[in-house]
Motif scaffolding. Structure first.
Motif, short mmCIF file in Angstrom:
data_model
loop_
_atom_site.label_atom_id
_atom_site.label_comp_id
_atom_site.label_asym_id
_atom_site.label_seq_id
_atom_site.Cartn_x
_atom_site.Cartn_y
_atom_site.Cartn_z
N ASP A 166 0.65 -1.34 -0.27
CA ASP A 166 0.09 -0.05 0.00
C ASP A 166 0.78 1.31 -0.02
OD1 ASP A 166 -2.50 -1.39 0.42
OD2 ASP A 166 -1.68 -2.08 2.27
N LEU A 167 2.04 1.47 0.60
CA LEU A 167 3.10 2.32 0.66
C LEU A 167 4.34 1.76 0.70
CD1 LEU A 167 2.78 5.27 2.93
CD2 LEU A 167 4.86 4.18 2.92
N ALA A 168 5.20 2.34 -0.30
CA ALA A 168 6.57 1.86 -0.66
C ALA A 168 7.42 3.03 -0.41
CB ALA A 168 6.39 1.44 -2.30
N PHE A 169 8.44 2.72 0.31
CA PHE A 169 9.79 3.51 0.72
C PHE A 169 10.51 3.06 -0.32
CE2 PHE A 169 7.95 3.96 4.84
CZ PHE A 169 8.00 5.49 4.99
N LEU A 170 11.07 3.83 -1.44
CA LEU A 170 11.95 3.49 -2.54
C LEU A 170 13.16 4.42 -2.88
CD1 LEU A 170 9.13 2.80 -5.12
CD2 LEU A 170 10.39 0.92 -3.80
N PRO A 171 14.35 3.81 -2.89
CA PRO A 171 15.21 4.68 -3.20
C PRO A 171 15.43 5.05 -4.59
CG PRO A 171 15.97 2.26 -3.23
CD PRO A 171 14.72 2.32 -2.85
N VAL A 172 15.93 6.34 -4.89
CA VAL A 172 15.78 7.06 -6.04
C VAL A 172 17.10 7.56 -6.58
CG1 VAL A 172 13.28 7.37 -6.00
CG2 VAL A 172 14.86 9.22 -5.36
N SER A 173 18.12 7.51 -5.84
CA SER A 173 19.46 8.26 -6.16
C SER A 173 20.17 8.15 -7.34
CB SER A 173 20.30 8.66 -5.07
OG SER A 173 20.88 7.37 -4.61
N GLY A 174 20.21 6.73 -7.84
CA GLY A 174 20.86 6.04 -8.71
C GLY A 174 22.47 5.77 -8.01
N GLN A 175 22.67 6.03 -6.87
CA GLN A 175 24.14 5.74 -6.33
C GLN A 175 24.00 4.62 -5.46
OE1 GLN A 175 24.15 9.69 -4.21
NE2 GLN A 175 24.46 10.81 -6.27
N SER A 176 24.30 3.44 -6.25
CA SER A 176 24.24 2.14 -5.77
C SER A 176 23.00 1.73 -5.37
CB SER A 176 25.19 1.96 -4.43
OG SER A 176 26.31 2.32 -4.92
N VAL A 177 21.79 2.26 -5.86
CA VAL A 177 20.32 1.95 -5.66
C VAL A 177 19.79 2.29 -7.01
CG1 VAL A 177 20.39 2.32 -3.23
CG2 VAL A 177 19.90 4.29 -4.70
N MET A 178 18.55 2.21 -6.99
CA MET A 178 17.52 2.42 -8.08
C MET A 178 17.89 3.95 -8.72
SD MET A 178 14.04 0.33 -7.86
CE MET A 178 13.85 0.84 -6.06
N ASN A 179 17.82 4.26 -10.04
CA ASN A 179 17.88 5.43 -10.38
C ASN A 179 16.36 6.14 -10.43
OD1 ASN A 179 16.80 4.85 -12.87
ND2 ASN A 179 18.83 4.80 -13.71
N PRO A 180 16.06 7.37 -10.60
CA PRO A 180 14.56 7.69 -10.64
C PRO A 180 13.72 6.82 -11.58
CG PRO A 180 16.03 9.67 -10.55
CD PRO A 180 16.98 8.57 -10.85
N GLU A 181 14.18 6.41 -12.84
CA GLU A 181 13.67 5.84 -13.64
C GLU A 181 13.26 4.51 -13.29
OE1 GLU A 181 16.33 7.55 -14.39
OE2 GLU A 181 15.74 9.29 -15.65
N GLU A 182 14.19 3.76 -12.74
CA GLU A 182 13.97 2.50 -12.30
C GLU A 182 13.11 2.54 -11.22
OE1 GLU A 182 18.52 0.64 -13.53
OE2 GLU A 182 18.13 1.80 -11.61
N ALA A 183 13.13 3.24 -10.17
CA ALA A 183 12.25 3.51 -9.04
C ALA A 183 10.87 3.79 -9.60
CB ALA A 183 12.59 4.74 -7.91
N ALA A 184 10.47 4.68 -10.65
CA ALA A 184 9.35 4.78 -11.45
C ALA A 184 9.01 3.31 -11.95
CB ALA A 184 9.22 5.77 -12.35
N GLU A 185 9.64 2.59 -12.40
CA GLU A 185 9.41 1.11 -13.04
C GLU A 185 8.98 0.29 -11.80
OE1 GLU A 185 9.20 0.38 -16.25
OE2 GLU A 185 8.40 -1.71 -15.64
N ALA A 186 9.56 0.46 -10.65
CA ALA A 186 9.15 -0.32 -9.51
C ALA A 186 7.91 0.02 -9.00
CB ALA A 186 10.18 -0.07 -8.31
#
Length: 199
Positions: free
Chosen positions: A140-160
């Motif tokens: 229902d609620l997701a905390f997602l990393p978005v920096s692209g620095q050893s984690v998802m970048n914004p585009e990948e986080a949006a895909e998540a």
């Protein structure tokens, strides 16, 4: 862009603390995820042991992590008390042949389910991984990393977000306002992006 100090969703108060920390308060207790400062926490969950995600010394409260306290691993299901259930899920970087900051098996993510029906996913430090598909319809609620620095970048986080379809997505591990703007523009059609103070 404005950020909220906290929000209450399905009977759970939700706020942020630090780089990627989340505080989930329910029934008078606070479950803290990746909060380096454990003040006010009843239970501490840590996704991995990097600075900014866990303290140098464990706090004197119940701790669940892949490296200390009650050691957890993906696939485990635990009861945290007051009807709150914890499912440990995968979180890792995808190796393209070189070394990665978060190799598979070193870290985890968490799905916390409350008796009110709220299901909160904290992805941990991860890339967009295939195991996220298993959580579709369960968040229902997701905390997602978005920096692209050893984690998802914004585009990948949006895909998540498109995969998980949470009602609310809270970006963490932001890496700057420009990345937040990209994530919000791409993810907003599929969720309500909520920016929260604390990062």
């Amino acid at each position: 862009m404005r950020a909220l100090r906290a929000l209450t969703f399905r009977g759970v108060k939700i706020s942020r603390r630090g780089l990627a920390g989340a505080i989930l308060t329910y029934g008078g207790e606070s479950i803290c995820i990746d909060s380096v400062d454990p003040s006010g926490c009843s239970i501490a969950l840590y996704t991995h042991n990097h600075p900014g995600h866990s303290p140098p010394a464990l706090p004197g409260i119940p701790v669940y992590s892949p490296f200390a306290g009650r050691i957890v691993a993906p696939g485990e299901r635990l009861e945290l008390g007051k009807g709150v259930r914890l499912t440990v899920v995968h979180a890792y970087n995808i190796s393209l042949g070189g070394a990665v900051a978060h190799p598979r098996g070193s870290g985890v993510g968490f799905l916390v389910e409350f008796p009110t029906g709220l299901r909160v996913y904290h992805a941990g430090d991860t890339d967009l991984i295939s195991e996220m598909v298993e959580l579709r319809g369960r968040v229902d609620l997701a905390f997602l990393p978005v920096s692209g620095q050893s984690v998802m970048n914004p585009e990948e986080a949006a895909e998540a977000v498109r995969t998980l379809r949470p009602a609310i997505a809270v970006p963490v591990h932001e890496g700057g306002i420009s990345r937040l703007r990209v994530f919000k523009r791409l993810a907003q059609p599929y969720t309500q992006v909520v920016l929260m103070e604390g990062g």
